[in-house]
Design an enzyme around this catalytic site. Structure first.
Site, mmCIF file in Angstrom:
data_model
loop_
_atom_site.group_PDB
_atom_site.id
_atom_site.type_symbol
_atom_site.label_atom_id
_atom_site.label_comp_id
_atom_site.label_asym_id
_atom_site.label_seq_id
_atom_site.Cartn_x
_atom_site.Cartn_y
_atom_site.Cartn_z
ATOM 1 N N GLY A 199 0.805 -1.216 0.000
ATOM 2 C CA GLY A 199 0.000 0.000 0.000
ATOM 3 C C GLY A 199 0.836 1.263 0.000
ATOM 4 O O GLY A 199 0.443 2.278 -0.583
ATOM 5 N N ASP A 200 1.993 1.210 0.640
ATOM 6 C CA ASP A 200 2.912 2.342 0.630
ATOM 7 C C ASP A 200 3.324 2.670 -0.807
ATOM 8 O O ASP A 200 3.342 3.843 -1.210
ATOM 9 C CB ASP A 200 4.131 2.025 1.491
ATOM 10 N N ALA A 201 3.625 1.652 -1.594
ATOM 11 C CA ALA A 201 4.018 1.854 -2.994
ATOM 12 C C ALA A 201 2.839 2.357 -3.825
ATOM 13 O O ALA A 201 3.000 3.242 -4.674
ATOM 14 C CB ALA A 201 4.567 0.558 -3.580
#
Length: 142
Positions: A19-21
């Site tokens: 999700g960070d990416a």
């Protein structure tokens, strides 16, 4: 996207990693659309939107828009113990941001790019002050 990867079979922190990416790509694409900016300006604008403090505020503002399933995924990520912590955020903000990233990773693995885009746009409105934190529920009802 790898269709054999089921989000419910992954840990909250693995989903947050993905999700960070996803969030970073959304933010960078959004900032790039603002014009031909110098690299340091691009970096500053992106950093402002990807910080744990900023993600936490946006997530809290958008929470009323989440379905029960999405809220459960967010809470799962928020409540996960992490071995690291953000440099410029409280533990509460860091955990909230982790919940947000967990939700983004979960939705991505489900192939729900349209829903990710909806939440991203609502989060930007919260961040800019166009949609006060917590006011998202009233918008959804209209």
């Amino acid at each position: 996207m790898e269709e054999s990867v089921r989000p419910e079979e992954r840990s909250a922190l693995a989903l947050a990693f993905l999700g960070d990416a996803v969030w970073e790509m959304l933010v960078r694409t959004h900032v790039m659309a603002q014009g031909n900016l110098r690299p340091q300006v691009l970096h500053k604008r992106c950093s402002d939107l990807v910080s744990a403090r900023s993600q936490s505020g946006m997530a809290r503002g958008v929470l009323p828009l989440l379905s029960e399933e999405e809220a459960a995924v967010y809470r799962r990520g928020r409540n996960q113990k992490s071995p690291t912590m953000a440099k410029n955020a409280s533990m509460s903000e860091y955990r909230s941001a982790t919940g947000w990233e967990t939700l983004m990773g979960h939705l991505y693995l489900q192939g729900r790019e349209d829903r990710i885009r909806e939440l991203f746009e609502a989060a930007l409105r919260v961040h800019s002050g166009d949609l006060p934190a917590g006011a998202a529920a009233a918008e959804e009802d209209s």
